[in-house]
Design a protein around this motif. Structure first.
Motif, PDB file in Angstrom:
ATOM      1  N   PRO B  93       0.847  -1.189   0.000  1.00 33.71           N
ATOM      2  CA  PRO B  93       0.000   0.000   0.000  1.00 33.71           C
ATOM      3  C   PRO B  93       0.890   1.249   0.000  1.00 33.71           C
ATOM      4  CG  PRO B  93      -0.047  -1.093   2.154  1.00 33.71           C
ATOM      5  CD  PRO B  93       0.794  -1.946   1.252  1.00 33.71           C
ATOM      6  N   LEU B  94       0.412   2.306  -0.609  1.00 36.83           N
ATOM      7  CA  LEU B  94       1.147   3.582  -0.565  1.00 36.83           C
ATOM      8  C   LEU B  94       0.128   4.718  -0.586  1.00 36.83           C
ATOM      9  CD1 LEU B  94       3.756   5.295  -0.706  1.00 36.83           C
ATOM     10  CD2 LEU B  94       3.641   5.106  -3.209  1.00 36.83           C
ATOM     11  N   PHE B  95       0.262   5.611   0.378  1.00 35.98           N
ATOM     12  CA  PHE B  95      -0.625   6.769   0.408  1.00 35.98           C
ATOM     13  C   PHE B  95       0.216   8.034   0.491  1.00 35.98           C
ATOM     14  CE2 PHE B  95      -3.109  10.087   2.401  1.00 35.98           C
ATOM     15  CZ  PHE B  95      -4.229  10.079   1.584  1.00 35.98           C
ATOM     16  N   MET B  96       0.153   8.833  -0.571  1.00 37.95           N
ATOM     17  CA  MET B  96       0.946  10.068  -0.637  1.00 37.95           C
ATOM     18  C   MET B  96       0.020  11.284  -0.758  1.00 37.95           C
ATOM     19  SD  MET B  96       4.101   8.961  -3.213  1.00 37.95           S
ATOM     20  CE  MET B  96       3.544  10.085  -4.468  1.00 37.95           C
ATOM     21  N   ILE B  97       0.401  12.340  -0.065  1.00 40.33           N
ATOM     22  CA  ILE B  97      -0.229  13.646  -0.314  1.00 40.33           C
ATOM     23  C   ILE B  97       0.848  14.540  -0.924  1.00 40.33           C
ATOM     24  CG2 ILE B  97      -1.213  15.710   0.726  1.00 40.33           C
ATOM     25  CD1 ILE B  97      -2.612  13.986   2.764  1.00 40.33           C
ATOM     26  N   VAL B  98       0.532  15.072  -2.094  1.00 41.17           N
ATOM     27  CA  VAL B  98       1.489  15.897  -2.833  1.00 41.17           C
ATOM     28  C   VAL B  98       0.905  17.301  -2.964  1.00 41.17           C
ATOM     29  CG1 VAL B  98       2.724  16.192  -5.008  1.00 41.17           C
ATOM     30  CG2 VAL B  98       2.221  13.875  -4.161  1.00 41.17           C
ATOM     31  N   THR B  99       1.588  18.290  -2.381  1.00 45.84           N
ATOM     32  CA  THR B  99       1.141  19.667  -2.575  1.00 45.84           C
ATOM     33  C   THR B  99       1.813  20.215  -3.832  1.00 45.84           C
ATOM     34  OG1 THR B  99       2.784  20.217  -0.889  1.00 45.84           O
ATOM     35  CG2 THR B  99       0.485  20.258  -0.225  1.00 45.84           C
ATOM     36  N   MET B 100       0.986  20.766  -4.688  1.00 45.70           N
ATOM     37  CA  MET B 100       1.439  21.087  -6.046  1.00 45.70           C
ATOM     38  C   MET B 100       2.097  22.467  -6.140  1.00 45.70           C
ATOM     39  SD  MET B 100       0.892  18.408  -7.798  1.00 45.70           S
ATOM     40  CE  MET B 100       1.273  19.095  -9.414  1.00 45.70           C
ATOM     41  N   ARG B 101       3.130  22.480  -6.944  1.00 46.59           N
ATOM     42  CA  ARG B 101       3.711  23.722  -7.452  1.00 46.59           C
ATOM     43  C   ARG B 101       3.689  23.612  -8.982  1.00 46.59           C
ATOM     44  NH1 ARG B 101       7.253  26.687  -4.221  1.00 46.59           N
ATOM     45  NH2 ARG B 101       7.134  28.109  -5.987  1.00 46.59           N
ATOM     46  N   GLY B 102       4.033  24.717  -9.619  1.00 48.28           N
ATOM     47  CA  GLY B 102       4.077  24.691 -11.082  1.00 48.28           C
ATOM     48  C   GLY B 102       2.702  24.656 -11.714  1.00 48.28           C
ATOM     49  N   GLN B 103       1.734  25.166 -10.996  1.00 48.11           N
ATOM     50  CA  GLN B 103       0.369  25.180 -11.515  1.00 48.11           C
ATOM     51  C   GLN B 103      -0.191  26.594 -11.482  1.00 48.11           C
ATOM     52  OE1 GLN B 103      -1.837  22.521  -8.969  1.00 48.11           O
ATOM     53  NE2 GLN B 103      -1.869  20.932 -10.544  1.00 48.11           N
ATOM     54  N   TYR B 104      -1.423  26.682 -11.022  1.00 51.42           N
ATOM     55  CA  TYR B 104      -2.226  27.905 -10.992  1.00 51.42           C
ATOM     56  C   TYR B 104      -1.505  29.049 -10.269  1.00 51.42           C
ATOM     57  CZ  TYR B 104      -6.789  30.257 -10.759  1.00 51.42           C
ATOM     58  OH  TYR B 104      -7.834  31.105 -10.907  1.00 51.42           O
ATOM     59  N   GLY B 105      -1.066  30.038 -11.013  1.00 48.55           N
ATOM     60  CA  GLY B 105      -0.471  31.229 -10.397  1.00 48.55           C
ATOM     61  C   GLY B 105       0.996  31.094 -10.026  1.00 48.55           C
ATOM     62  N   GLU B 106       1.661  30.060 -10.521  1.00 47.63           N
ATOM     63  CA  GLU B 106       3.060  29.827 -10.165  1.00 47.63           C
ATOM     64  C   GLU B 106       3.949  31.003 -10.600  1.00 47.63           C
ATOM     65  OE1 GLU B 106       4.701  27.145  -8.462  1.00 47.63           O
ATOM     66  OE2 GLU B 106       6.181  28.766  -8.546  1.00 47.63           O
ATOM     67  N   SER B 107       4.886  31.392  -9.710  1.00 50.86           N
ATOM     68  CA  SER B 107       5.777  32.499 -10.062  1.00 50.86           C
ATOM     69  C   SER B 107       7.240  32.077 -10.181  1.00 50.86           C
ATOM     70  CB  SER B 107       5.642  33.619  -9.019  1.00 50.86           C
ATOM     71  OG  SER B 107       6.021  33.128  -7.751  1.00 50.86           O
ATOM     72  N   ASN B 108       7.511  30.775 -10.040  1.00 50.44           N
ATOM     73  CA  ASN B 108       8.889  30.292 -10.226  1.00 50.44           C
ATOM     74  C   ASN B 108       8.921  29.367 -11.439  1.00 50.44           C
ATOM     75  OD1 ASN B 108      11.358  29.019 -10.185  1.00 50.44           O
ATOM     76  ND2 ASN B 108      11.317  28.503  -8.013  1.00 50.44           N
ATOM     77  N   PRO B 109       9.537  29.831 -12.531  1.00 46.28           N
ATOM     78  CA  PRO B 109       9.484  29.011 -13.743  1.00 46.28           C
ATOM     79  C   PRO B 109      10.127  27.628 -13.570  1.00 46.28           C
ATOM     80  CG  PRO B 109      11.053  30.826 -13.979  1.00 46.28           C
ATOM     81  CD  PRO B 109      10.285  31.079 -12.722  1.00 46.28           C
ATOM     82  N   TRP B 110      11.045  27.479 -12.637  1.00 43.47           N
ATOM     83  CA  TRP B 110      11.731  26.202 -12.441  1.00 43.47           C
ATOM     84  C   TRP B 110      10.783  25.151 -11.846  1.00 43.47           C
ATOM     85  CZ3 TRP B 110      17.602  25.822 -11.696  1.00 43.47           C
ATOM     86  CH2 TRP B 110      18.248  26.837 -12.407  1.00 43.47           C
ATOM     87  N   GLN B 111       9.669  25.601 -11.286  1.00 42.91           N
ATOM     88  CA  GLN B 111       8.691  24.655 -10.735  1.00 42.91           C
ATOM     89  C   GLN B 111       7.758  24.112 -11.808  1.00 42.91           C
ATOM     90  OE1 GLN B 111       8.251  23.303  -7.834  1.00 42.91           O
ATOM     91  NE2 GLN B 111       9.383  24.547  -6.369  1.00 42.91           N
TER      92      GLN B 111
END
Lengths: 199, 183
Positions: B93-111
């Motif tokens: 079993p594997l349960f991960m919570i991933v908080t996203m970057r590089g999406q809505y309103g991102e200000s760091n192009p490297w993300q």
């Protein structure tokens, strides 16, 4: 320092005499064959892949089973790939986790290329720097006896890098079926009901 | 007002008897990490790389306990071989919570590149991926994902969208004063 290095199967046989009821997790490659050759039993988890994860897997198991000792048996290349786990283990300080590295200074499964430990990298020093309370490098029989003594008396977690000759070990192969290995281990540790049913 | 997703996550960890939480921090995970650390029934494990979370979670399961793994989207890239080789091969079993970057309103192009790769990469590994953008959706997906992971031996990732977390503003969040060089 002795010129003749320890033989890996002699080392494992000797360590398994004092394993007691410790759970064992083998890192991929020769440590799997070593553990299968010296003390094959259901309470061994054999990693056939996932290089770099044996120590973190040992940590997870040690935290879940605080009343059992957990021994990670792995190689220098495998340990180097997940070397940050020394710091993670040190921060958790599980007093039931032992990390034994059979350090032949080579990547044994890929053509015996040299690892970093052949070029001066000291895994025991890295573990000590990470904050592991008991660390040692084992070169000879006397050191090995000191390790066996430390397993009984020194504070855990412990990391031991055991310098072994880079001969290919006898291939004693456990099942490659990960689901079987996992379930067999859980059945042995937890009992069949807890291992096979949702609790 | 909806229960904040971080409060729901901690409540659901308790309900589903999660005993170990491994994490590499992210700003979006701050409240959840705090509540896990404050909870004596949860062993909170700060990791040096997200890959350790896969070993940690699998090891916990070998020892009869449930673990959750928390990370930022960029950390997903560090988990790929461990998920494929260990979780898939052994059906851990594997349960991960991933908080996203590089999406809505991102200000760091490297993300941006890794953020965009997270869902397809995890899906290509056979994981169940739930992308959520509100507190209610997150709570619902966390509950469903915990059941799937630990009852059905599934590998599940909940991707908490940047729209829910809020895009990080470097100027406001990090520094009192900003000086630009490379002019």
């Amino acid at each position: 320092m002795s010129i003749t290095k320890l033989n890996r199967s002699d080392v494992l046989n000797k360590l398994m005499e004092v394993r007691g009821n410790a759970l064992a997790i083998a890192g991929l490659g020769s440590p799997v064959w070593d553990l299968a050759a010296s003390d094959h039993q259901p309470e061994n988890f054999y990693n056939w892949g996932g290089m770099g994860c044996a120590i973190s897997m040992g940590l997870g198991c040690a935290l879940a089973q605080p009343k059992r000792n957990v021994w990670v048996i792995t190689g220098d290349g495998e340990a180097l790939m997940g070397v940050g786990s020394f710091a993670t283990v040190a921060n958790q300080r599980p007093d039931n986790l032992v990390i034994i590295i059979l350090d032949n200074e080579h990547y044994g499964e890929t053509g015996m290329q040299k690892t970093h430990t052949s070029g001066g990298t000291d895994l025991a020093a890295m573990a000590a720097g990470a904050g592991i309370p008991t660390t040692m490098t084992v070169h000879n029989d006397e050191d090995l006896n000191n390790l066996i003594n430390a397993l009984k008396t020194s504070p855990l977690p412990l990391v031991a890098s055991i310098k072994v000759e880079s001969t290919k070990p006898k291939l004693v192969l456990p099942s490659r079926d990960g689901v079987y290995i996992k379930t067999r281990f859980r059945q042995a540790v937890l009992g069949s009901t807890a291992a096979l049913h949702v609790t | 007002m909806a229960e904040p997703w971080t409060t729901a996550a901690h409540r659901l960890f308790k309900k589903h008897n999660i005993r170990t939480v491994g994490y590499v921090p992210d700003a979006g995970l701050t409240e959840l990490i705090k509540s896990c650390h404050a909870d004596n029934d949860i062993k909170s494990v700060v990791m040096t790389t997200e890959e350790e979370g896969i070993g940690l979670s699998s090891g916990a399961w070998l020892g009869g306990e449930k673990a959750a793994v928390l990370m930022q989207s960029s950390g997903v890239g560090n988990t790929v071989n461990a998920i494929a080789s260990i979780v898939s091969s052994c059906q851990f079993p594997l349960f991960m919570i991933v908080t996203m970057r590089g999406q809505y309103g991102e200000s760091n192009p490297w993300q941006m590149p890794m953020g965009q790769a997270v869902a397809p990469v995890l899906k290509s590994l056979g994981m169940h991926v739930f992308e959520v953008e509100t507190d209610d959706e997150a709570a619902e997906a966390i509950e469903a994902g915990l059941k799937m992971a630990f009852v059905s031996n599934a590998a599940v990732a909940i991707l908490i969208g940047q729209k829910l977390i809020g895009a990080k503003s470097f100027i406001a969040d990090v520094a009192e004063e900003v000086i630009n060089v490379d002019n």
